[in-house]
Design a protein around this motif. Structure first.
Motif, PDB file in Angstrom:
ATOM      1  N   LEU A 268      39.222  18.514  -9.856  1.00 37.50           N
ATOM      2  CA  LEU A 268      39.666  19.908  -9.814  1.00 37.50           C
ATOM      3  C   LEU A 268      39.416  20.589 -11.153  1.00 37.50           C
ATOM      4  CD1 LEU A 268      41.068  22.248  -8.414  1.00 37.50           C
ATOM      5  CD2 LEU A 268      43.268  21.283  -9.147  1.00 37.50           C
ATOM      6  N   GLU A 269      39.681  19.890 -12.244  1.00 43.53           N
ATOM      7  CA  GLU A 269      39.437  20.465 -13.570  1.00 43.53           C
ATOM      8  C   GLU A 269      37.959  20.759 -13.771  1.00 43.53           C
ATOM      9  OE1 GLU A 269      40.057  19.306 -18.309  1.00 43.53           O
ATOM     10  OE2 GLU A 269      41.085  18.157 -16.735  1.00 43.53           O
ATOM     11  N   LEU A 270      37.095  19.858 -13.298  1.00 40.48           N
ATOM     12  CA  LEU A 270      35.658  20.093 -13.397  1.00 40.48           C
ATOM     13  C   LEU A 270      35.247  21.293 -12.559  1.00 40.48           C
ATOM     14  CD1 LEU A 270      32.803  19.257 -14.279  1.00 40.48           C
ATOM     15  CD2 LEU A 270      32.751  17.679 -12.334  1.00 40.48           C
ATOM     16  N   PHE A 271      35.793  21.377 -11.359  1.00 42.35           N
ATOM     17  CA  PHE A 271      35.461  22.497 -10.470  1.00 42.35           C
ATOM     18  C   PHE A 271      35.874  23.826 -11.105  1.00 42.35           C
ATOM     19  CE2 PHE A 271      36.767  25.476  -7.130  1.00 42.35           C
ATOM     20  CZ  PHE A 271      35.600  25.566  -6.393  1.00 42.35           C
ATOM     21  N   GLN A 272      37.073  23.873 -11.677  1.00 45.97           N
ATOM     22  CA  GLN A 272      37.550  25.104 -12.288  1.00 45.97           C
ATOM     23  C   GLN A 272      36.729  25.479 -13.515  1.00 45.97           C
ATOM     24  OE1 GLN A 272      41.670  24.049 -12.903  1.00 45.97           O
ATOM     25  NE2 GLN A 272      42.319  24.929 -10.945  1.00 45.97           N
ATOM     26  N   ALA A 273      36.248  24.479 -14.254  1.00 49.98           N
ATOM     27  CA  ALA A 273      35.426  24.763 -15.432  1.00 49.98           C
ATOM     28  C   ALA A 273      34.065  25.329 -15.039  1.00 49.98           C
ATOM     29  CB  ALA A 273      35.249  23.495 -16.262  1.00 49.98           C
ATOM     30  N   LEU A 274      33.529  24.872 -13.910  1.00 51.88           N
ATOM     31  CA  LEU A 274      32.202  25.304 -13.485  1.00 51.88           C
ATOM     32  C   LEU A 274      32.235  26.583 -12.653  1.00 51.88           C
ATOM     33  CD1 LEU A 274      30.657  21.864 -12.483  1.00 51.88           C
ATOM     34  CD2 LEU A 274      30.180  23.195 -14.529  1.00 51.88           C
ATOM     35  N   ILE A 275      33.282  26.761 -11.858  1.00 51.53           N
ATOM     36  CA  ILE A 275      33.382  27.949 -11.010  1.00 51.53           C
ATOM     37  C   ILE A 275      34.497  28.814 -11.586  1.00 51.53           C
ATOM     38  CG2 ILE A 275      33.508  28.785  -8.638  1.00 51.53           C
ATOM     39  CD1 ILE A 275      31.281  26.806  -9.106  1.00 51.53           C
ATOM     40  N   ALA A 276      34.264  29.293 -12.797  1.00 51.72           N
ATOM     41  CA  ALA A 276      35.262  30.099 -13.497  1.00 51.72           C
ATOM     42  C   ALA A 276      34.923  31.569 -13.368  1.00 51.72           C
ATOM     43  CB  ALA A 276      35.325  29.682 -14.972  1.00 51.72           C
ATOM     44  N   ALA A 277      35.805  32.411 -13.964  1.00 57.68           N
ATOM     45  CA  ALA A 277      35.543  33.859 -13.923  1.00 57.68           C
ATOM     46  C   ALA A 277      34.234  34.192 -14.620  1.00 57.68           C
ATOM     47  CB  ALA A 277      36.704  34.606 -14.575  1.00 57.68           C
ATOM     48  N   THR A 278      33.936  33.478 -15.700  1.00 60.11           N
ATOM     49  CA  THR A 278      32.650  33.628 -16.386  1.00 60.11           C
ATOM     50  C   THR A 278      31.767  32.463 -15.968  1.00 60.11           C
ATOM     51  OG1 THR A 278      33.560  32.449 -18.302  1.00 60.11           O
ATOM     52  CG2 THR A 278      33.673  34.842 -18.322  1.00 60.11           C
ATOM     53  N   ALA A 279      31.059  32.641 -14.885  1.00 60.15           N
ATOM     54  CA  ALA A 279      30.230  31.574 -14.344  1.00 60.15           C
ATOM     55  C   ALA A 279      29.109  31.235 -15.319  1.00 60.15           C
ATOM     56  CB  ALA A 279      29.651  31.983 -12.993  1.00 60.15           C
ATOM     57  N   PRO A 280      28.667  29.980 -15.334  1.00 63.83           N
ATOM     58  CA  PRO A 280      27.557  29.603 -16.224  1.00 63.83           C
ATOM     59  C   PRO A 280      26.312  30.417 -15.925  1.00 63.83           C
ATOM     60  CG  PRO A 280      28.631  27.651 -15.294  1.00 63.83           C
ATOM     61  CD  PRO A 280      29.182  28.831 -14.571  1.00 63.83           C
ATOM     62  N   GLU A 281      25.596  30.798 -16.976  1.00 67.72           N
ATOM     63  CA  GLU A 281      24.397  31.606 -16.835  1.00 67.72           C
ATOM     64  C   GLU A 281      23.127  30.786 -17.011  1.00 67.72           C
ATOM     65  OE1 GLU A 281      24.131  34.675 -15.867  1.00 67.72           O
ATOM     66  OE2 GLU A 281      26.297  34.940 -15.697  1.00 67.72           O
ATOM     67  N   SER A 282      23.254  29.503 -17.376  1.00 71.25           N
ATOM     68  CA  SER A 282      22.074  28.667 -17.576  1.00 71.25           C
ATOM     69  C   SER A 282      22.421  27.224 -17.234  1.00 71.25           C
ATOM     70  CB  SER A 282      21.583  28.758 -19.025  1.00 71.25           C
ATOM     71  OG  SER A 282      22.535  28.184 -19.903  1.00 71.25           O
ATOM     72  N   ARG A 283      21.379  26.414 -17.057  1.00 74.56           N
ATOM     73  CA  ARG A 283      21.593  24.993 -16.772  1.00 74.56           C
ATOM     74  C   ARG A 283      22.309  24.307 -17.928  1.00 74.56           C
ATOM     75  NH1 ARG A 283      16.616  21.773 -14.477  1.00 74.56           N
ATOM     76  NH2 ARG A 283      16.089  21.782 -16.684  1.00 74.56           N
ATOM     77  N   GLU A 284      21.991  24.694 -19.146  1.00 80.02           N
ATOM     78  CA  GLU A 284      22.614  24.056 -20.305  1.00 80.02           C
ATOM     79  C   GLU A 284      24.105  24.357 -20.367  1.00 80.02           C
ATOM     80  OE1 GLU A 284      21.565  21.777 -22.314  1.00 80.02           O
ATOM     81  OE2 GLU A 284      19.660  21.737 -21.224  1.00 80.02           O
ATOM     82  N   GLN A 285      24.508  25.555 -19.946  1.00 81.72           N
ATOM     83  CA  GLN A 285      25.930  25.854 -19.901  1.00 81.72           C
ATOM     84  C   GLN A 285      26.637  24.993 -18.862  1.00 81.72           C
ATOM     85  OE1 GLN A 285      26.627  30.040 -19.357  1.00 81.72           O
ATOM     86  NE2 GLN A 285      26.061  30.565 -21.462  1.00 81.72           N
TER      87      GLN A 285
END
Length: 305
Positions: free
Chosen positions: A38-55
Motif C-alpha cells: 500500500l505504501e508503494l502504491f501511494q508513493a507511485l499513484i500520488a497527487a504528483t504522479a511521476p513524470e519519467s521512468r527515473e522518478q
C-alpha cells in the motif's frame, strides 16, 4: 499466541494445564506485506504522479529499500528492449529473485524488480506473490508515464500541424492575390471603355464581381490565419449602420430576385452613428445573406441588422 486452560479431575481439583499455541506468523507477515504494498502504491499513484521512468524508479526504491524484513536489498533495472529476455539470466545470482515488470499492452517487460532474499525469511510462494504485487504497482505507474509522454508528443505534433496549416493557407492566399489583381486591373480598364456593347459589358461586369468575390474569399483565409495567430484586432469606426446594411443587402438583391424570391429589408433607423469594424460587419452580413440565399428554395428573405 498462547492460551492456557485448567484441566480438572473428577473431584474438581486442577490436575493439569492445557497450553494451546496458535501460529500467527502468516497473518503478521500478510499484514506487514500489505502495508508495504500500500505504501508503494501511494508513493507511485500520488497527487504528483511521476513524470519519467527515473522518478518511478526513485520512488519505488525509496519504499522497498526500507522493507528489509522480507528482503535485504531491492533494485529496479531497465530492460533494453532488444528482444526476449531469458528468464534463466534473471536468476543467475544466488539469493536474488527477479520479477518482471510487465506494462499492460506490452509483450516484453519494461523493467526487472530484483530482490535479495533475507536469509531469516525463506522465499516462499507468499513472498513471491508479494513481490509480484509490488511489480504490478510499478508497471501501472510506468504505463501512466508512457501515456502522458505519448499525449504530450501527440499534442506537440498537432500544434506543429496547425502551424504548418496556417503557414500553408497564408502562403497560398498571398500567391492567389497576385493573379487576382492581374485579372481585376484589365477588367476595370475594359469597363471604363465606351466601345463595349451591352452583352460584352455584362460579361466583364460578371468577371469583375466574381474577381471581387474571390478576393474576398482570399482575404477571409488570411483573416483565419491571423485569428489563429492572435493577430486580428477590430478597428471600430463611426458609421451609419442602417446605410451600410442597405448597401450589403443591395449586393444580393439581383441574385435573390432572379430566383423568384421576395427580398424584404427590415431595419430600424438609428438616431446616431455607431462604432463598428466596418470590414467585419460587412463580411458577417454578406456571409449570412449568402447562406440564406443558398438554403432558401422558396419564400422570402428578411435580413435585419
Amino acid at each position: 499466541t498462547w492460551s492456557y486452560g485448567a484441566i480438572h479431575d473428577a473431584d474438581g481439583a486442577v490436575a493439569g494445564i492445557l497450553n494451546v499455541a496458535v501460529e500467527t506468523t502468516d497473518g503478521v507477515l500478510a499484514v506487514r506485506r500489505a502495508g508495504a504494498a500500500l505504501e508503494l502504491f501511494q508513493a507511485l499513484i500520488a497527487a504528483t504522479a511521476p513524470e519519467s521512468r527515473e522518478q518511478v524508479r526513485e520512488r519505488t526504491l525509496e519504499v522497498l529499500r526500507t522493507k528489509t524484513a522480507d528482503h535485504l536489498h531491492a533494485d529496479l533495472v531497465w530492460v533494453d528492449g532488444s528482444g526476449s529476455v531469458d528468464t534463466a539470466t534473471w536468476q543467475a545470482e544466488p539469493g536474488i529473485h527477479v520479477v518482471p515488470v510487465l506494462e499492460p499492452g506490452l509483450p516484453e517487460p519494461t523493467a526487472l524488480l530484483r530482490l535479495e532474499a533475507n536469509p531469516r525469511r525463506p522465499w516462499d510462494a507468499a513472498l513471491q506473490a508479494h513481490a509480484e504485487l509490488c511489480a504490478s504497482h510499478v508497471a501501472t505507474a510506468l504505463s501512466g508515464v508512457r501515456r502522458r509522454i505519448d499525449d504530450r508528443a501527440r499534442e506537440e505534433a498537432l500544434a506543429e500541424l496547425d502551424v504548418a496549416k496556417s503557414d500553408f493557407f497564408a502562403n497560398v492566399s498571398h500567391e492567389l492575390r497576385t493573379p487576382l489583381a492581374l485579372i481585376a486591373g484589365p477588367v476595370q480598364d475594359a469597363l471604363t471603355a465606351d466601345a463595349l456593347d451591352d452583352d460584352t459589358r455584362r460579361r466583364f461586369e460578371m468577371i469583375a464581381r466574381n474577381t471581387e468575390r474571390l478576393t474576398g474569399l482570399v482575404d477571409r483565409i488570411l483573416d483565419l490565419t491571423r485569428v489563429e495567430a492572435g493577430a486580428v484586432e477590430p478597428h471600430p469606426v463611426a458609421v451609419d449602420v442602417a446605410a451600410v446594411t442597405d448597401g450589403i443587402a443591395a449586393n444580393f438583391r439581383p441574385a435573390i430576385e432572379r430566383m423568384g424570391l421576395e427580398f424584404v429589408v427590415e431595419r430600424d433607423d438609428l438616431a446616431r452613428e455607431a462604432h463598428v469594424d466596418l470590414d467585419m460587419y460587412e463580411r458577417s452580413g454578406l456571409n449570412r445573406l449568402s447562406n440564406a440565399h443558398k438554403f432558401t428554395p422558396q419564400g422570402r428573405h428578411r435580413p435585419t441588422p
